[in-house]
Design an enzyme around this catalytic site. Sequence first.
Site, PDB file in Angstrom:
ATOM      1  N   ASP A   1       0.856  -1.187   0.000  1.00  0.00           N
ATOM      2  CA  ASP A   1       0.000   0.000   0.000  1.00  0.00           C
ATOM      3  C   ASP A   1       0.893   1.238   0.000  1.00  0.00           C
ATOM      4  OD1 ASP A   1      -1.854  -1.972   0.392  1.00  0.00           O
ATOM      5  OD2 ASP A   1      -2.476  -1.318   2.382  1.00  0.00           O
TER       6      ASP A   1
ATOM      7  N   ASP B   1     -14.912  -4.838   1.274  1.00  0.00           N
ATOM      8  CA  ASP B   1     -14.307  -4.685   2.594  1.00  0.00           C
ATOM      9  C   ASP B   1     -15.419  -4.626   3.629  1.00  0.00           C
ATOM     10  OD1 ASP B   1     -11.964  -4.424   1.114  1.00  0.00           O
ATOM     11  OD2 ASP B   1     -12.182  -2.251   0.990  1.00  0.00           O
TER      12      ASP B   1
END
Length: 248
Positions: free
Chosen positions: A7, A129
């Site tokens: 990330d 998510d």
Amino acid sequence: MIIPAFDFINGQPVRLYQGNYSNQTKYNINLYKLFQIYEKSGVQTIHLVDLDAAKNVKNRQLNIFKNIISCTNIPIQIGGGIRTEDDINIFLKLGVKRVVIGSSAIKNKKEVKKWFKIYGSNTIILALDVVIKDNKKEIAIHGWQDQTNLTLEEIVEYFEPAGLKHVLCTDICKDGTLSGPNTILYKEIVKKFKYIKFQASGGVATLKDISCLKNSGVSSIIVGRSLLEKKFTIQEALKCWQNASLHA
């Protein structure tokens, strides 16, 4: 398979704790050398996330991703703020194998449904998510900053007729915590949606976690912090995945 994950915020590899932008760990790593090791070890996919674009698409870190994609032959899947066909085309032209669609799959469902016809089922991954509340898998969007009332099951059922094949499912409460994955979650969704290839994400800390997830039926495991912090090597993770298949 094992999918190493990176990330990025402002060009820097980071990990967030439970999706919290104010609780981040930065990592000083040589991505080029790391990717060379991954390539020799047999890694088949790398997962990249643009956390800046997930918050604000105007802050897309395109240069860092251009450099990464040009320095490896490993297929790349990428997510974070991909909201239009132009966004998808930009990354496909750069050589990305798959794009990961998150918030748009919730906010612009009809548009995203068209993308399966345009780009094909193997190009698009839905990132769902979830926060588990009263046994409901509620979806969060926009870098996990906004909660929705929609469940994972509702979204998968909506996109399945359009050709949905790949789903990256993250238990937000587990992400970046090294507290172990939510194997119960993955067993449930794999059993319910037999034709979907699920990628599990969140909480992997040990080789045992990899074995448990393999036996849950997921097709892949996203591994981020545990690799960055050397809880195990990529070679150990890949070997564990292969051996676990013998007992699945």
